[in-house]
Design an enzyme around this catalytic site. Structure first.
Site, PDB file in Angstrom:
ATOM      1  N   HIS A   1       3.473  -3.895   6.336  1.00 15.41           N
ATOM      2  CA  HIS A   1       2.390  -2.918   6.237  1.00 15.41           C
ATOM      3  C   HIS A   1       2.467  -1.930   7.404  1.00 15.41           C
ATOM      4  O   HIS A   1       3.389  -1.965   8.209  1.00 15.41           O
ATOM      5  CB  HIS A   1       1.034  -3.625   6.240  1.00 15.41           C
TER       6      HIS A   1
ATOM      7  N   HIS B   1       0.871  -1.166   0.000  1.00 14.19           N
ATOM      8  CA  HIS B   1       0.000   0.000   0.000  1.00 14.19           C
ATOM      9  C   HIS B   1       0.912   1.220   0.000  1.00 14.19           C
ATOM     10  O   HIS B   1       1.726   1.393   0.911  1.00 14.19           O
ATOM     11  CB  HIS B   1      -0.923  -0.008   1.222  1.00 14.19           C
TER      12      HIS B   1
ATOM     13  N   GLU C   1       1.756   3.290   3.080  1.00  9.29           N
ATOM     14  CA  GLU C   1       2.317   2.611   4.245  1.00  9.29           C
ATOM     15  C   GLU C   1       3.814   2.439   4.002  1.00  9.29           C
ATOM     16  O   GLU C   1       4.251   1.476   3.366  1.00  9.29           O
ATOM     17  CB  GLU C   1       1.607   1.276   4.469  1.00  9.29           C
TER      18      GLU C   1
ATOM     19  N   GLU D   1       2.174  -5.722  10.537  1.00  6.46           N
ATOM     20  CA  GLU D   1       1.667  -4.360  10.727  1.00  6.46           C
ATOM     21  C   GLU D   1       2.606  -3.682  11.720  1.00  6.46           C
ATOM     22  O   GLU D   1       2.632  -4.023  12.894  1.00  6.46           O
ATOM     23  CB  GLU D   1       0.241  -4.393  11.264  1.00  6.46           C
TER      24      GLU D   1
END
Length: 595
Positions: free
Chosen positions: A320, A188, A191, A412
């Site tokens: 991410h 993404h 990110e 994440e």
């Protein structure tokens, strides 16, 4: 006026030349795009200095024509007149410019940057534009040429190379019994933590190897490591316009085609759920369904899938941002109406072990603080099954597991998707140990070679583990790696035309290296003597249209025909002629080849 003597933007945008460049990606099935569009822009909207038009360089046009002409020939289209290299382009002695230079990330790469330096672990903790990223990766590889190289796996929609830096004792080559590992960042575009971490990691590994760090040397000497810092460079450039510190959840997340790459992969998880009740149905190495190609497939997605095909990856992680947690497959719920439902794979224990390896080494993910980001994963030890967190289809982690041998988890790595520059140093130190620890996990479980009694490797032999309904297959050299947690297992190897061999294996809890388990399969000579043995089928060629899919096939089948079944007069033109129907009498006859 531009080089075609078109005097306004309105005239340009109504021209056949402009329309051709608007549809060239579809016509050529992605070939030569966007180089052709940028080259055409340098003619349609030329660069000017002091009211003087600067022509693009002739050698750029000639090189591109040599590369792209076969794609035009394949659809029976003539080379566009306005890309006549002699007529509209100039030599370097005339002061021309290269319209593709910035696309390659070369504008900021000076010759002195490539000079070998003394080993150092000095890393500049800054944000990197696309050009700066390419520059630092090339510079790093030039400092460690014996263990590193850079390469591209393809292009983004806007034409930026998807650059990878590889670390290995034999860069560019798969070595039998040496596992393949990959990290992917910036899926993404907004990110950015993963992108920067992988740039820092590349510099760190090169420097520490030269300095004699035994941990880094052991890792590189025994593993082939691939780092792809930015899978979505187009999205990053859009996000970077807003700058660091803005926690944007939308701008730059998707690609230039407005596609979310982590929703763009084939949904093989649904297929697994459909097959689960069928006792003998395969639930691994599932082919890509034909229906997938009827949707919009991003060039970035296709590049990743081809990359997975080319290299027998064993372990992977996608980096991410937006939370602090490690997730693992499946990401799609086994009940489509349940958005938060625990949906484990057959390798649930191994995925938990892999996820904990990263989370435990991360001081923030593993701490007991509950006041962070939006979720609370303390009671879960910083890890969670993806579908139990939230369910979605088309994810890259599920595709890795169900289409290839590769186990992939999702990291994440922070509440802020685009943190301030002054935060990058602490983010690196929070993640450095986890990044190295997780890479070492590729050496867990078992490995070996499957061959016949003459020592010939057997490609695509299946390695099965009793009680785990998920096989892996051998690579071209007959080698394999099977990630497994500690325990006792019954392992079998089998291939068409060979006997099945089974072995009992025990992996102690303290074992940090993959155990060596080779298999020698006996040929079942049950065919007539004059029967020629066919080589083992390639599992992907047998099933999958990835390399052969033709998006224009439907055009050819749907052509209207005359009363007697002959092509109508209108369809004597090539199939792509309909793209220019709006031009009336101003259609580009110059694209038709003379018959």
């Amino acid at each position: 006026p531009n080089l075609l003597d078109q005097k306004s933007r309105q005239v340009v945008e109504m021209s056949s030349e402009y329309i051709l460049m608007s549809v060239i990606h579809n016509l050529l099935q992605g070939e030569c795009n966007p180089d052709l569009r940028l080259l055409s822009c340098s003619i349609l909207a030329p660069q000017c200095e002091k009211d003087r038009v600067i022509k693009p360089c002739r050698h750029v046009c000639e090189n591109l024509r040599k590369t792209c002409l076969p794609a035009f020939d394949a659809i029976d289209m003539a080379w566009p007149y306005f890309l006549d290299c002699d007529r509209f382009f100039a030599g370097e002695e005339e002061g021309c410019f290269d319209p593709l230079a910035k696309l390659r990330g070369e504008s900021e790469l000076a010759v002195e940057d490539l000079l070998t330096e003394e080993p150092t672990t000095l890393i500049k903790f800054t944000h990197h534009s696309y050009s700066k990223m390419v520059s630092i990766l090339k510079k790093t590889a030039s400092r460690c040429p014996h263990i590193a190289r850079t390469y591209s796996i393809g292009r983004s929609f806007e034409g930026r190379d998807l650059f990878v830096i590889e670390f290995s004792t034999n860069p560019g080559h798969h070595e039998p019994m040496k596992p393949e590992f990959k990290y992917i960042g910036n899926m993404h575009g907004n990110e950015v933590v993963g992108k920067e971490l992988l740039i820092y990691l590349a510099q760190y590994m090169c420097s520490e190897y030269l300095l004699g760090n035994p941990r880094i040397q052991t890792l590189i000497n025994n593993t082939r490591i691939h780092l792809l810092p930015s899978l979505n460079p187009d999205g990053y450039e859009l996000a970077a316009e807003e700058g660091a510190g803005y926690n944007g959840w939308i701008n730059g997340r998707q690609t230039a085609q407005n596609l979310d790459l982590n929703r763009n992969f084939p949904d093989l998880t649904s297929e697994v759920y459909n097959r689960a009740r069928l006792r003998w149905a395969r639930t691994d190495h599932i082919p890509i369904p034909q229906s997938y190609w009827e949707g919009k497939v991003a060039p970035e997605t296709k590049a990743i899938m081809k990359w997975m095909r080319a290299i027998p990856f064993v372990l992977s992680a996608s980096l991410h941002g937006g939370e602090l947690v490690v997730t693992y497959p499946y990401d799609f719920s086994r009940h489509p109406l349940e958005e938060k439902m625990f949906s484990p794979t057959p390798d649930e224990k191994m995925f938990r072990l892999l996820s904990k390896a990263y989370a435990t080494a991360h001081p923030v993910i593993s701490d007991k603080s509950e006041a962070r980001c939006g979720g609370n994963f303390v009671k879960r030890e910083g890890i969670i099954n993806g579908a139990q967190w939230y369910s979605f289809t088309g994810g890259m982690a599920d595709f890795n597991y169900l289409h290839t041998n590769c186990f992939e988890i999702t990291l994440e790595l922070g509440c802020d998707k685009f943190p301030l520059e002054e935060e990058l140093y602490s983010i690196w130190h929070e993640n450095k140990e986890s990044l190295l620890t997780f890479m070492g996990m590729v050496h867990r479980g078992i490995k070996g070679i499957v061959s016949d009694k003459f020592g010939n490797p057997i490609k695509n032999a299946r390695i099965s583990v009793r009680g785990i309904r998920h096989d892996i297959i051998t690579a071209a050299d007959g080698d394999y790696w099977r990630l497994l947690p500690p325990g006792t297992y019954i392992i079998s190897a089998h291939a068409p035309g060979y006997s099945k061999v089974m072995k009992k294996v025990t992996l102690p809890a303290k074992m940090k290296r993959a155990g060596r388990v080779d298999f020698i399969l006996r040929s079942l000579d049950t065919r007539p003597k004059n029967f020629l043995r066919r080589p083992t089928e390639d599992i992907y060629e047998r099933y999958d249209p990835l390399e052969h899919f033709d998006p224009h096939a439907q055009h050819a089948q749907s052509e209207p025909r005359g009363d007697r079944g002959q092509p109508s007069q209108q369809n004597e033109k090539p199939w792509w002629w309909s793209y220019f129907s709006s031009l009336g009498q101003h259609k580009p006859l110059w694209l038709l080849k003379q018959r």
